[in-house]
Design a protein around this motif. Structure first.
Motif, PDB file in Angstrom:
ATOM      1  N   HIS A 133       0.868  -1.183   0.000  1.00 33.24           N
ATOM      2  CA  HIS A 133       0.000   0.000   0.000  1.00 33.24           C
ATOM      3  C   HIS A 133       0.903   1.230   0.000  1.00 33.24           C
ATOM      4  O   HIS A 133       1.184   1.839   1.027  1.00 33.24           O
ATOM      5  CB  HIS A 133      -0.928  -0.039   1.223  1.00 33.24           C
ATOM      6  N   TRP A 134       1.340   1.598  -1.204  1.00 30.28           N
ATOM      7  CA  TRP A 134       2.384   2.610  -1.356  1.00 30.28           C
ATOM      8  C   TRP A 134       1.898   4.015  -1.033  1.00 30.28           C
ATOM      9  O   TRP A 134       2.691   4.891  -0.691  1.00 30.28           O
ATOM     10  CB  TRP A 134       2.937   2.550  -2.778  1.00 30.28           C
ATOM     11  N   LYS A 135       0.577   4.250  -1.137  1.00 30.24           N
ATOM     12  CA  LYS A 135       0.086   5.599  -0.859  1.00 30.24           C
ATOM     13  C   LYS A 135       0.284   5.976   0.604  1.00 30.24           C
ATOM     14  O   LYS A 135       0.299   7.156   0.949  1.00 30.24           O
ATOM     15  CB  LYS A 135      -1.393   5.721  -1.230  1.00 30.24           C
ATOM     16  N   ASP A 136       0.458   4.980   1.465  1.00 32.38           N
ATOM     17  CA  ASP A 136       0.724   5.251   2.881  1.00 32.38           C
ATOM     18  C   ASP A 136       2.211   5.496   3.145  1.00 32.38           C
ATOM     19  O   ASP A 136       2.585   5.844   4.266  1.00 32.38           O
ATOM     20  CB  ASP A 136       0.241   4.077   3.749  1.00 32.38           C
ATOM     21  N   GLY A 137       3.045   5.285   2.123  1.00 32.85           N
ATOM     22  CA  GLY A 137       4.483   5.454   2.291  1.00 32.85           C
ATOM     23  C   GLY A 137       5.160   4.136   2.611  1.00 32.85           C
ATOM     24  O   GLY A 137       4.543   3.197   3.129  1.00 32.85           O
ATOM     25  N   ALA A 138       6.448   4.060   2.323  1.00 36.63           N
ATOM     26  CA  ALA A 138       7.200   2.811   2.488  1.00 36.63           C
ATOM     27  C   ALA A 138       7.251   2.361   3.942  1.00 36.63           C
ATOM     28  O   ALA A 138       7.048   1.185   4.258  1.00 36.63           O
ATOM     29  CB  ALA A 138       8.608   2.975   1.933  1.00 36.63           C
ATOM     30  N   VAL A 139       7.528   3.280   4.842  1.00 33.04           N
ATOM     31  CA  VAL A 139       7.657   2.934   6.266  1.00 33.04           C
ATOM     32  C   VAL A 139       6.299   2.534   6.838  1.00 33.04           C
ATOM     33  O   VAL A 139       6.181   1.514   7.533  1.00 33.04           O
ATOM     34  CB  VAL A 139       8.258   4.112   7.060  1.00 33.04           C
ATOM     35  N   GLU A 140       5.273   3.310   6.528  1.00 36.85           N
ATOM     36  CA  GLU A 140       3.944   3.010   7.065  1.00 36.85           C
ATOM     37  C   GLU A 140       3.407   1.696   6.495  1.00 36.85           C
ATOM     38  O   GLU A 140       2.720   0.945   7.194  1.00 36.85           O
ATOM     39  CB  GLU A 140       2.975   4.152   6.759  1.00 36.85           C
ATOM     40  N   ASN A 141       3.728   1.397   5.246  1.00 41.79           N
ATOM     41  CA  ASN A 141       3.326   0.116   4.677  1.00 41.79           C
ATOM     42  C   ASN A 141       3.911  -1.043   5.476  1.00 41.79           C
ATOM     43  O   ASN A 141       3.212  -2.016   5.783  1.00 41.79           O
ATOM     44  CB  ASN A 141       3.777   0.020   3.219  1.00 41.79           C
ATOM     45  N   GLN A 142       5.199  -0.936   5.817  1.00 39.89           N
ATOM     46  CA  GLN A 142       5.842  -2.006   6.582  1.00 39.89           C
ATOM     47  C   GLN A 142       5.236  -2.145   7.974  1.00 39.89           C
ATOM     48  O   GLN A 142       5.028  -3.256   8.465  1.00 39.89           O
ATOM     49  CB  GLN A 142       7.343  -1.741   6.683  1.00 39.89           C
ATOM     50  N   ARG A 143       4.942  -1.021   8.612  1.00 42.82           N
ATOM     51  CA  ARG A 143       4.312  -1.074   9.938  1.00 42.82           C
ATOM     52  C   ARG A 143       2.941  -1.735   9.858  1.00 42.82           C
ATOM     53  O   ARG A 143       2.570  -2.543  10.710  1.00 42.82           O
ATOM     54  CB  ARG A 143       4.181   0.343  10.498  1.00 42.82           C
ATOM     55  N   SER A 144       2.215  -1.356   8.827  1.00 40.98           N
ATOM     56  CA  SER A 144       0.878  -1.901   8.639  1.00 40.98           C
ATOM     57  C   SER A 144       0.918  -3.411   8.396  1.00 40.98           C
ATOM     58  O   SER A 144       0.198  -4.189   9.035  1.00 40.98           O
ATOM     59  CB  SER A 144       0.213  -1.195   7.454  1.00 40.98           C
ATOM     60  N   LYS A 145       1.772  -3.838   7.469  1.00 38.22           N
ATOM     61  CA  LYS A 145       1.880  -5.266   7.164  1.00 38.22           C
ATOM     62  C   LYS A 145       2.399  -6.050   8.374  1.00 38.22           C
ATOM     63  O   LYS A 145       1.944  -7.163   8.656  1.00 38.22           O
ATOM     64  CB  LYS A 145       2.820  -5.476   5.974  1.00 38.22           C
ATOM     65  N   SER A 146       3.345  -5.462   9.103  1.00 41.38           N
ATOM     66  CA  SER A 146       3.898  -6.134  10.287  1.00 41.38           C
ATOM     67  C   SER A 146       2.831  -6.345  11.350  1.00 41.38           C
ATOM     68  O   SER A 146       2.793  -7.389  12.014  1.00 41.38           O
ATOM     69  CB  SER A 146       5.052  -5.311  10.869  1.00 41.38           C
ATOM     70  N   THR A 147       1.960  -5.350  11.503  1.00 44.64           N
ATOM     71  CA  THR A 147       0.859  -5.484  12.465  1.00 44.64           C
ATOM     72  C   THR A 147      -0.014  -6.673  12.106  1.00 44.64           C
ATOM     73  O   THR A 147      -0.391  -7.480  12.972  1.00 44.64           O
ATOM     74  CB  THR A 147       0.016  -4.194  12.486  1.00 44.64           C
ATOM     75  N   LEU A 148      -0.325  -6.805  10.827  1.00 41.79           N
ATOM     76  CA  LEU A 148      -1.152  -7.925  10.373  1.00 41.79           C
ATOM     77  C   LEU A 148      -0.466  -9.263  10.618  1.00 41.79           C
ATOM     78  O   LEU A 148      -1.076 -10.210  11.114  1.00 41.79           O
ATOM     79  CB  LEU A 148      -1.465  -7.765   8.885  1.00 41.79           C
ATOM     80  N   ILE A 149       0.818  -9.337  10.270  1.00 47.55           N
ATOM     81  CA  ILE A 149       1.557 -10.600  10.400  1.00 47.55           C
ATOM     82  C   ILE A 149       1.661 -11.027  11.865  1.00 47.55           C
ATOM     83  O   ILE A 149       1.467 -12.199  12.205  1.00 47.55           O
ATOM     84  CB  ILE A 149       2.954 -10.459   9.757  1.00 47.55           C
ATOM     85  N   LEU A 150       1.950 -10.079  12.753  1.00 46.48           N
ATOM     86  CA  LEU A 150       2.048 -10.400  14.184  1.00 46.48           C
ATOM     87  C   LEU A 150       0.697 -10.829  14.752  1.00 46.48           C
ATOM     88  O   LEU A 150       0.616 -11.759  15.561  1.00 46.48           O
ATOM     89  CB  LEU A 150       2.588  -9.197  14.956  1.00 46.48           C
TER      90      LEU A 150
END
Length: 315
Positions: free
Chosen positions: A193-210
Motif C-alpha cells: 500500500h504505497w500511498k501510505d508510504g514505504a515505512v507506514e506500509n511495513q508497519r501496517s503489514k507487520s501489524t497484520l503478520i504479528l
C-alpha cells in the motif's frame, strides 16, 4: 554456480487439510484473495468470493462476516447517495447502482448466498491488505470502501496490534460458531500500500503478520497461514516479478505463488482434473487468427470433445 543460489527460498509445509473437488471454498479480502478465488472458480472448484466485494482491513472483513453470518437484511437507510449513485460503505463499488432498490437487491442477494455457503464451507481464506482503517466521520464506523467520497469525510487510523488481534479473534470465533468444520487460512496481500508510504506500509503489514501469528498460536490446527507476502518479498524480490506499476505482482509472480498455493492446499487427486480443465479453458478461449478451414475446425472440435470426455471419465 547453481542459479538457485542467486535467490533466497524457503520451505512451506503442506497443509494436512487438503482441498478436493468435494469441498466448498470461501475467499474474503483483498485483490490477492479475488485472484486465487478466480483461479479456483475457473478450475471448477465450488468457490464463493468476496460477498461484499474486495476489502483490505480486518475491521471491514469482520463486519462483512458478522452481517453474512447474521443474515443481515440491508435497508434503504443503510445506503447513502453520492455522485448520482446509491452505495453502501460496507461494500465495494460493484454493488453501487443509480437505482436504490437495485443496489439493495444486489447486496441482500449476496448476503443470502454467503449465509448459505458459509455453513457448508470447508475452507475460508482471508487475505488482509492493510491495518489502516478509514472511519466514516458521521457514524464512526469503519468503511469497507470510501467510493472516492472526499477524504475529509473519513478519519484514517492504523489500528493497534491488540485491536487487530481482537478483530481476527472475532472473525475466527464467528466462523467457527457458524461452521465448526471450517478451516481458516489467513494470508497477507503481497501488494504494497504505497500511498501510505514505504515505512507506514511495513508497519501496517507487520501489524497484520504479528496479529495472525497470535491467532494461529491460540487456535492451533483450526487456523493456518499462507505466506504470500513473504514469497513475493523474499523469493521474488526482483522488479522483473512486478507489473508496470512496480507494486502489483506480474503474471509470472502470480503464477509462481499460485503453484505454491496449489501444492500447499490442493490434494494430489485433483491434479489431473486441474490440468485437463486448464487445457479445456485455454482451448475454449482460443481465437483463430483467420477463418478456419473445415478440416481445422473439425480437428479443433475433436480436441475439445476429447478433453471433455477425459474430464467426464475422472469426475
Amino acid at each position: 554456480m547453481n542459479a538457485e543460489l542467486f535467490r533466497t527460498t524457503f520451505d512451506i509445509p503442506e497443509s494436512k487439510y487438503k482441498i478436493t473437488y468435494n469441498e466448498h471454498l470461501m475467499f474474503i479480502g483483498s485483490c490477492f484473495s479475488e485472484n486465487i478465488a478466480g483461479r479456483m472458480k475457473s478450475l471448477k472448484f465450488n468457490t464463493l468470493a468476496n460477498p461484499f466485494g474486495i476489502m483490505f482491513n480486518p475491521l471491514s472483513i469482520e463486519n462483512c462476516l458478522r452481517q453474512v453470518i447474521n443474515g443481515k437484511l440491508y435497508k434503504p437507510e443503510d445506503l447513502i447517495e453520492y455522485n448520482d449513485k446509491w452505495l453502501s460503505l460496507d461494500h465495494h463499488g460493484d454493488f453501487s447502482d443509480i437505482d436504490r432498490q437495485a443496489c439493495l437487491e444486489k447486496i441482500n442477494m449476496a448476503v443470502q448466498d454467503a449465509n448459505t455457503a458459509i455453513k457448508d464451507t470447508s475452507f475460508v481464506f482471508i487475505t488482509l491488505g492493510t491495518s489502516v482503517v478509514y472511519f466514516y466521520n458521521k457514524t464512526g464506523l469503519p468503511a469497507g470502501n470510501c467510493h472516492k467520497i472526499p477524504a475529509n469525510n473519513f478519519t484514517p487510523r492504523r489500528i493497534s496490534l491488540q485491536e487487530t488481534v481482537n478483530s481476527l479473534d472475532n472473525i475466527t470465533r464467528m466462523i467457527s460458531e457458524a461452521n465448526h468444520n471450517a478451516h481458516i487460512i489467513f494470508t497477507v496481500s503481497p501488494i504494497r500500500h504505497w500511498k501510505d508510504g514505504a515505512v507506514e506500509n511495513q508497519r501496517s503489514k507487520s501489524t497484520l503478520i504479528l496479529a495472525i501469528d497470535e491467532i494461529c498460536r491460540k487456535y492451533g490446527d483450526k487456523v493456518g497461514y499462507f505466506p504470500a507476502y513473504e514469497i513475493m518479498n523474499d523469493e521474488l524480490r526482483d522488479y522483473r516479478f512486478y507489473a508496470g506499476d512496480m507494486l502489483h505482482p506480474s503474471a509470472t509472480a502470480v503464477e509462481y505463488i499460485w503453484d505454491i498455493f496449489k501444492k500447499t492446499y490442493v490434494d494430489a487427486s485433483c491434479h489431473e482434473r486441474i490440468i485437463l480443465t486448464d487445457k479445456l479453458n485455454k482451448a475454449l478461449a482460443h481465437r483463430f487468427e483467420h477463418t478456419p478451414s473445415a478440416t481445422e475446425k473439425a480437428k479443433f472440435d475433436e480436441y475439445v470433445d476429447g478433453l471433455r470426455k477425459q474430464l467426464d471419465s475422472i469426475q
